[in-house]
Write a protein that holds these residues in place. Sequence first.
Motif, short mmCIF file in Angstrom:
data_model
loop_
_atom_site.label_atom_id
_atom_site.label_comp_id
_atom_site.label_asym_id
_atom_site.label_seq_id
_atom_site.Cartn_x
_atom_site.Cartn_y
_atom_site.Cartn_z
N LEU A 186 37.18 15.95 -2.13
CA LEU A 186 37.54 16.42 -0.79
C LEU A 186 39.06 16.54 -0.66
CD1 LEU A 186 35.10 14.36 1.46
CD2 LEU A 186 34.92 16.75 0.76
N TRP A 187 39.78 15.55 -1.18
CA TRP A 187 41.23 15.63 -1.06
C TRP A 187 41.77 16.81 -1.85
CZ3 TRP A 187 44.64 14.48 2.27
CH2 TRP A 187 45.98 14.68 1.96
N GLY A 188 41.14 17.11 -2.98
CA GLY A 188 41.54 18.28 -3.77
C GLY A 188 41.42 19.54 -2.96
N LEU A 189 40.31 19.67 -2.21
CA LEU A 189 40.10 20.86 -1.37
C LEU A 189 41.21 20.94 -0.31
CD1 LEU A 189 36.24 20.81 -0.73
CD2 LEU A 189 37.55 22.27 -2.29
N ILE A 190 41.49 19.79 0.31
CA ILE A 190 42.50 19.78 1.38
C ILE A 190 43.87 20.13 0.82
CG2 ILE A 190 43.74 18.29 3.01
CD1 ILE A 190 41.10 16.77 3.38
N SER A 191 44.24 19.50 -0.30
CA SER A 191 45.61 19.73 -0.77
C SER A 191 45.76 21.12 -1.39
CB SER A 191 46.07 18.62 -1.72
OG SER A 191 45.48 18.78 -2.97
N GLU A 192 44.64 21.70 -1.87
CA GLU A 192 44.71 23.08 -2.36
C GLU A 192 45.00 24.04 -1.20
OE1 GLU A 192 41.20 24.70 -4.53
OE2 GLU A 192 41.71 23.09 -5.94
N THR A 242 46.34 23.28 1.80
CA THR A 242 47.54 23.03 2.59
C THR A 242 48.77 22.72 1.75
OG1 THR A 242 47.02 20.69 2.69
CG2 THR A 242 46.14 22.04 4.45
N GLY A 243 48.55 22.44 0.47
CA GLY A 243 49.68 22.05 -0.38
C GLY A 243 50.22 20.67 -0.05
N LEU A 244 49.41 19.89 0.67
CA LEU A 244 49.85 18.59 1.12
C LEU A 244 49.68 17.52 0.05
CD1 LEU A 244 50.87 17.49 3.87
CD2 LEU A 244 48.52 16.83 4.35
N HIS A 245 50.72 16.72 -0.16
CA HIS A 245 50.61 15.53 -1.02
C HIS A 245 51.24 14.38 -0.28
CE1 HIS A 245 49.25 17.66 -4.59
NE2 HIS A 245 50.12 18.60 -4.28
N LEU A 246 50.44 13.38 0.06
CA LEU A 246 51.00 12.25 0.81
C LEU A 246 51.70 11.27 -0.11
CD1 LEU A 246 48.09 11.59 3.32
CD2 LEU A 246 50.04 13.11 3.54
N PHE A 247 51.21 11.19 -1.35
CA PHE A 247 51.83 10.28 -2.33
C PHE A 247 52.26 11.11 -3.54
CE2 PHE A 247 48.86 7.73 0.09
CZ PHE A 247 49.59 6.59 0.39
#
Lengths: 287, 353
Positions: free
Chosen positions: B326-332, B334-339
């Motif tokens: 799921l996080w992979g889908l989100i960061s793909e 939005t390009g978001l990386h929290l860490f």
Amino acid sequence: MIGADTIIQGVLLGGLYALFAAGLSLVFGIMRLVNLAHGDLIVLAAYLLLVVTTALGLGPFVALLVAAPAMFVIGWTLQRVVLNRVLGPDILPPLLVTFGLSVVLQNALLEGFTNDSRRLRAGPLETASVDLGVAMVGVMPLMTFASAVAVILALQWLFYRTELGRAFRATSDDPVTASLMGVKPASIFATATGIAMLVVTIAALFLGTRANFDPTIGPARLIYAFQAVIIGGLGSLWGTLAGGVIIGVAQTVGAAINPEWQILAGHIAFLAVLLIRPRGLFPRAVD
Amino acid sequence: MSDVTTYSVTTRTRASVVAGLIALALAVVAVVLPAFASRALIQDLFFILTMLSLAQYWNLLAGYGGLVSVGQQAFVGFGAYMLFGPVILWGLNPVPALLLSGVFALLLALPTAFFAFRLHGAYFAIGTWVVAEVVRLSVAMWKDVGGGTGTSLPREARSEMWGVPQIEAMFDVRTSAAQDILAYWIALAVAVATIGGIYAFLRTKRGLSLAALRDNAEAARSVGVDAARIKWTVFLIAAFGTGIVGGLIFLQNGRISPDSAFSVIDWTAFVIFIVVIGGIGTIEGPILGVLVFFFLQTFLADFGSWYLLTLGALGIAIMLFAPRGLWGLISEKTGLHLFPIQRRLVIGPGRDR
């Protein structure tokens, strides 16, 4: 006391473990896939045999003729629809998918059959025994061992004497070149898993007739199968039989000393072999 | 004095700074939460935090180190037993005994790694499972802690734990509620230390070597990365942390048996599903995954085996169709990386040196 009797029982038990392991070994040899649901597929086949025997009123050996083709189809479809998608250089996807499959199978069987212990009834054969001179042995354990030898002979013949076997070996060595020669790896892999499921059904027949089973015993069968494969050396089917025998003998000897030590003794034998011969006794393939 | 273009290498992004501040705020809220939260919520959060820590360690092994272990229950169970043993037999206070859980899990990891590292890939996975079985069967023969049937911690041991009387007085609660609060605080500290520690480790030179090895083993070796050493490091760190979490889970539970302490479903299957569903190979993934897991469990746990069936099927589906979770889908999207651990070259307008 540990006598010839204990050793012979162990050797015959090893035949059962070799049957568990042969399918695992075959699939690994051809597509470098380790199916963590292998043990649960054996249990699934045992339940399938149970359903066939009770629904059609057949004996377990005749039921094999119905259940084995069904398991072939299940294996073929599983490979074609799911496992072919995750094969590749990364080992993570196939491991995690087959681990998920193991959990799914266990719980589906629990839902369908509850966790009551079941058994396949083989009639008078269950208690029949013959005198081998040094010891009395059961006919069923003897048949198990004989079947293991027969399955390995059949697989060897298939591998080295048939066109399908040549396609198996070619795909195993180099799937890209093999596909240039008109071999379709996807369907070769599906056929291989189907054949592994035929072996699994035979293993399930002997698992179910010699002892009780329930939906949760799959993972332990996977572990025995895996130990037999590693002890024997990757890629060697006769090695797998030897590995099964070593685990079987270790378990019966352990149990003769103290019943609590039965399973542990098998594991310790495995670790000991891993310590002395990390690549197994008769290694052929390089993983 | 002229403007000099300067270069610096950083992993910090605006998102990571914001995420760090939010995390800090959440941690502060979490610390003071027992003052006004219900006991049930504290127990739920304890469960979430301990599963999150286990998931982070497994993710460090499999997602970063490429070491797919299905034998982590060995360290959970052994850690737990190494807490029960000294507490029951020598009357040790359970709180410092948690350290023993970690140390003994670390000691167990030495022979485990010695054997399991002789196996590769999938065979490594089953090898760790065999070791877990060996430990389970051996512990089942340890009669002083109940053998195969298990045992409980003495009541006094739990009610006289360090901090329990003080918490009773501070929040004016009964002993059992104070034990829950203490366990929750320790779980919170362990989870924060785990996430912070793993993030810090991944940003060190050794963490960079780990990522390099995962991405291309040959290339990494060619620039001098010592693969064996990194694998050992990661395996030992994961064992130590997993052991402490195991000790903590069973300290809170109060009762132990070999089957529950070495359960492959509870301590490895659930953990794998948390990581896979959330997103393997990221720190954000297990955090998201544990929340999804908790909600699934809350709504489906009454359905017994259907619950596990759904979880397994979901894990398979994610692996097939969204292998980065799921996080992979989100960061793909939005390009978001929290860490973020990716090092970026920042070319700054010059300052004098």
